[in-house]
Design a protein around this motif. Structure first.
Motif, mmCIF file in Angstrom:
data_model
loop_
_atom_site.group_PDB
_atom_site.id
_atom_site.type_symbol
_atom_site.label_atom_id
_atom_site.label_comp_id
_atom_site.label_asym_id
_atom_site.label_seq_id
_atom_site.Cartn_x
_atom_site.Cartn_y
_atom_site.Cartn_z
ATOM 1 N N LYS A 197 0.854 -1.196 0.000
ATOM 2 C CA LYS A 197 0.000 0.000 0.000
ATOM 3 C C LYS A 197 0.893 1.250 0.000
ATOM 4 N N THR A 198 2.036 1.135 0.676
ATOM 5 C CA THR A 198 3.037 2.210 0.703
ATOM 6 C C THR A 198 4.409 1.557 0.565
ATOM 7 N N ASN A 199 5.447 2.367 0.437
ATOM 8 C CA ASN A 199 6.805 1.816 0.447
ATOM 9 C C ASN A 199 7.043 1.255 1.843
ATOM 10 N N PHE A 200 7.479 0.012 1.924
ATOM 11 C CA PHE A 200 7.684 -0.563 3.252
ATOM 12 C C PHE A 200 9.083 -1.122 3.444
ATOM 13 N N ALA A 201 9.878 -1.177 2.390
ATOM 14 C CA ALA A 201 11.255 -1.643 2.529
ATOM 15 C C ALA A 201 12.035 -1.159 1.317
ATOM 16 N N TYR A 202 13.343 -1.127 1.470
ATOM 17 C CA TYR A 202 14.215 -0.635 0.401
ATOM 18 C C TYR A 202 15.426 -1.542 0.284
ATOM 19 N N ILE A 203 15.714 -1.963 -0.923
ATOM 20 C CA ILE A 203 16.962 -2.688 -1.152
ATOM 21 C C ILE A 203 17.978 -1.612 -1.510
ATOM 22 N N THR A 204 18.945 -1.406 -0.610
ATOM 23 C CA THR A 204 19.882 -0.298 -0.796
ATOM 24 C C THR A 204 21.213 -0.743 -1.377
ATOM 25 N N GLN A 205 21.476 -2.044 -1.327
ATOM 26 C CA GLN A 205 22.762 -2.507 -1.837
ATOM 27 C C GLN A 205 22.658 -3.962 -2.269
ATOM 28 N N LEU A 206 23.226 -4.237 -3.427
ATOM 29 C CA LEU A 206 23.378 -5.610 -3.916
ATOM 30 C C LEU A 206 24.880 -5.847 -3.979
ATOM 31 N N GLY A 207 25.403 -6.567 -2.989
ATOM 32 C CA GLY A 207 26.850 -6.800 -2.916
ATOM 33 C C GLY A 207 27.256 -8.033 -3.698
ATOM 34 N N LYS A 208 28.501 -8.445 -3.534
ATOM 35 C CA LYS A 208 28.979 -9.647 -4.223
ATOM 36 C C LYS A 208 28.275 -10.902 -3.727
ATOM 37 N N ASN A 209 27.973 -10.926 -2.414
ATOM 38 C CA ASN A 209 27.379 -12.130 -1.830
ATOM 39 C C ASN A 209 26.266 -11.816 -0.827
ATOM 40 N N PHE A 210 25.625 -10.653 -0.965
ATOM 41 C CA PHE A 210 24.544 -10.284 -0.042
ATOM 42 C C PHE A 210 23.624 -9.272 -0.695
ATOM 43 N N ILE A 211 22.443 -9.121 -0.081
ATOM 44 C CA ILE A 211 21.596 -7.975 -0.394
ATOM 45 C C ILE A 211 21.326 -7.250 0.928
ATOM 46 N N HIS A 212 21.303 -5.934 0.850
ATOM 47 C CA HIS A 212 21.103 -5.109 2.042
ATOM 48 C C HIS A 212 19.716 -4.466 1.929
ATOM 49 N N VAL A 213 18.906 -4.682 2.966
ATOM 50 C CA VAL A 213 17.531 -4.201 2.970
ATOM 51 C C VAL A 213 17.333 -3.287 4.171
ATOM 52 N N VAL A 214 16.664 -2.161 3.949
ATOM 53 C CA VAL A 214 16.328 -1.245 5.050
ATOM 54 C C VAL A 214 14.808 -1.232 5.196
ATOM 55 N N ILE A 215 14.359 -1.462 6.434
ATOM 56 C CA ILE A 215 12.924 -1.466 6.728
ATOM 57 C C ILE A 215 12.653 -0.357 7.744
ATOM 58 N N PRO A 216 11.917 0.678 7.341
ATOM 59 C CA PRO A 216 11.610 1.754 8.291
ATOM 60 C C PRO A 216 10.415 1.404 9.173
ATOM 61 N N PHE A 217 10.561 1.655 10.467
ATOM 62 C CA PHE A 217 9.455 1.507 11.424
ATOM 63 C C PHE A 217 9.394 2.788 12.239
ATOM 64 N N ASN A 218 8.265 3.039 12.919
ATOM 65 C CA ASN A 218 8.181 4.250 13.745
ATOM 66 C C ASN A 218 8.577 3.990 15.189
ATOM 67 N N GLN A 219 9.234 2.873 15.430
ATOM 68 C CA GLN A 219 9.827 2.595 16.737
ATOM 69 C C GLN A 219 10.952 1.575 16.518
ATOM 70 N N PRO A 220 11.932 1.568 17.415
ATOM 71 C CA PRO A 220 13.011 0.588 17.268
ATOM 72 C C PRO A 220 12.580 -0.775 17.816
ATOM 73 N N TYR A 221 12.879 -1.823 17.081
ATOM 74 C CA TYR A 221 12.628 -3.189 17.555
ATOM 75 C C TYR A 221 13.977 -3.785 17.920
ATOM 76 N N GLU A 222 14.379 -3.555 19.170
ATOM 77 C CA GLU A 222 15.720 -3.931 19.620
ATOM 78 C C GLU A 222 15.888 -5.436 19.823
ATOM 79 N N ASN A 223 14.837 -6.095 20.305
ATOM 80 C CA ASN A 223 14.954 -7.517 20.623
ATOM 81 C C ASN A 223 14.747 -8.380 19.385
ATOM 82 N N ASN A 224 15.823 -8.551 18.620
ATOM 83 C CA ASN A 224 15.733 -9.360 17.414
ATOM 84 C C ASN A 224 17.108 -9.950 17.139
ATOM 85 N N LEU A 225 17.131 -10.910 16.277
ATOM 86 C CA LEU A 225 18.402 -11.520 15.890
ATOM 87 C C LEU A 225 18.733 -11.240 14.436
ATOM 88 N N CYS A 226 17.906 -10.412 13.780
ATOM 89 C CA CYS A 226 18.092 -10.270 12.340
ATOM 90 C C CYS A 226 18.672 -8.933 11.886
#
Length: 117
Positions: free
Chosen positions: A50-79
């Motif tokens: 419905k809106t932009n919810f994530a951004y692929i900001t970098q495609l590296g040699k062996n990874f992709i980098h994704v940024v997900i904006p939220f209106n609060q920090p989700y500190e308790n995660n492993l990802c």
């Protein structure tokens, strides 16, 4: 006049087969969560529902980098490798670096699903 808009192929051009495979797998996982649209911008690939919810900001040699904006920090995660507040806003960018298909686990999918809503 040259278009400012880049095409998806411009981002994938010159990338390793590995990274392109990861990218395709990631997009496939997203489409299982709901209808999405990819919108390449000058510097990244916006992923919209419905809106932009994530951004692929970098495609590296062996990874992709994704940024997900939220209106609060989700500190308790492993990802997320980094959580950064955008100065002067209540937006917190959650940085996700995907090296393997297994990195797109249930935890990651739950955050992506939350972002889509």
């Amino acid at each position: 006049m040259m278009s400012e808009e880049k095409h998806l192929s411009d981002f994938l051009n010159g990338k390793t087969e590995y990274t392109i495979g990861l990218f395709r797998f990631f997009i496939e996982q997203l489409t299982r969560l709901g209808e999405i649209n990819l919108r390449p911008t000058k510097s990244m690939i916006a992923i919209e529902s419905k809106t932009n919810f994530a951004y692929i900001t970098q495609l590296g040699k062996n990874f992709i980098h994704v940024v997900i904006p939220f209106n609060q920090p989700y500190e308790n995660n492993l990802c997320f490798i980094k959580i950064a507040q955008v100065p002067g806003t209540d937006q917190f960018n959650h940085h996700l670096r995907i090296y393997f298909e297994e990195d797109i686990n249930d935890e990651v999918k739950s955050f992506l699903e939350m972002a889509m809503k």
